[in-house]
Design an enzyme around this catalytic site. Structure first.
Site, short mmCIF file in Angstrom:
data_model
loop_
_atom_site.label_atom_id
_atom_site.label_comp_id
_atom_site.label_asym_id
_atom_site.label_seq_id
_atom_site.Cartn_x
_atom_site.Cartn_y
_atom_site.Cartn_z
N GLY A 46 0.85 -1.19 0.00
CA GLY A 46 0.00 0.00 0.00
C GLY A 46 0.88 1.23 0.00
CD GLU A 47 2.04 6.49 0.84
OE1 GLU A 47 3.24 6.62 0.51
OE2 GLU A 47 1.59 6.86 1.94
CB SER A 48 5.19 2.96 3.58
OG SER A 48 5.88 3.97 2.85
CB CYS A 78 5.08 -3.69 -1.33
SG CYS A 78 5.36 -2.31 -2.47
CB ILE A 156 2.64 -2.62 -7.60
CG1 ILE A 156 2.05 -3.83 -8.31
CG2 ILE A 156 1.80 -1.37 -7.89
CD1 ILE A 156 0.65 -4.20 -7.86
CG HIS A 192 2.58 -6.66 -4.18
ND1 HIS A 192 1.83 -6.15 -3.15
CD2 HIS A 192 3.31 -5.62 -4.67
CE1 HIS A 192 2.08 -4.85 -3.03
NE2 HIS A 192 2.98 -4.51 -3.94
CD GLU A 194 0.22 -9.14 -1.83
OE1 GLU A 194 0.18 -7.90 -1.99
OE2 GLU A 194 1.29 -9.76 -1.63
#
EC number: 4.3.3.6
Length: 208
Positions: A46-48, A78, A156, A192, A194
């Site tokens: 996501g966005e850390s 990620c 990504i 990723h 997943e």
């Protein structure tokens, strides 16, 4: 039971992967979600920066930090790798600081922000390593010397590891860049798993 941080990012995909493996999970959205049933944690992509802020505002930072400090299993993908890192080489923020590595956020830039590759995942100190081929399953009592052959890597806008400390072990690299680490019961990937159909890294995590 696996607690999946669910304040932002790709938590649903991790839940689907655990469902496929028949492993129980629980979404962590607030401090009260982190109860005694949680024995392992996933920090999703996501966005850390956003995740870091929400970890604080939801009260989840402290229980997860205590979980990691107690040596219990945690898997960061990620943004999760960024949250685990001891230091970021292009950002002053430090979150859990548990993984002995310096990580570079958005390391591939916009042009190469999203791409796929294939590489072996794991480390071996000799000829005794357990090798798990695509389509095979990781044994529940997986040894430290285990290699997952030809694992699909989906990136990504991912980070990579700029510096590996002595406590961490390199699990995989792509084009000379370290993108997978293991340190005790900490597992961290810049990619990723997943987002693939390959369950082997999640199986490895569940064996820790």
């Amino acid at each position: 039971m696996t607690g999946i941080l669910a304040v932002q990012g790709a938590f649903a995909e991790h839940a689907a992967m655990l469902d496929h493996l028949g492993a129980p999970w629980k979404l962590l959205r607030a401090a009260e979600d982190f109860d005694d049933s949680i024995d392992r944690v996933i920090l999703p992509g996501g966005e850390s920066t956003t995740q870091g802020k929400l970890l604080r505002s939801t009260g989840l930072f402290e229980p997860i930090a205590e979980h990691i400090a107690a040596g219990k299993p945690v898997f960061g993908t990620c943004a999760g790798m960024i949250l685990l890192a001891r230091k970021l080489d292009n950002d002053d923020n430090v979150y859990f600081g548990a993984l002995d590595a310096v990580v570079r956020r958005n390391a591939y830039g916009r042009q190469l922000g999203s791409f796929a590759a294939t590489a072996d995942f794991g480390s071996s100190s000799g000829d005794s390593a357990v090798v798990v081929a695509p389509g095979e399953h990781v044994p529940q009592d997986a040894p430290a010397d285990i290699v997952l052959k030809d694992f699909p890597l989906v990136f990504i806008r991912g980070p990579f590891v700029a510096e590996v400390g002595p406590a961490a072990t390199v699990e995989t690299s792509v084009d000379g860049n370290v993108v997978g680490l293991r340190q005790g019961k900490i597992l961290a990937t810049a990619f990723h798993p997943e987002l693939t159909d390959d369950t082997r890294i999640h199986e490895l995590f569940l064996s820790l």
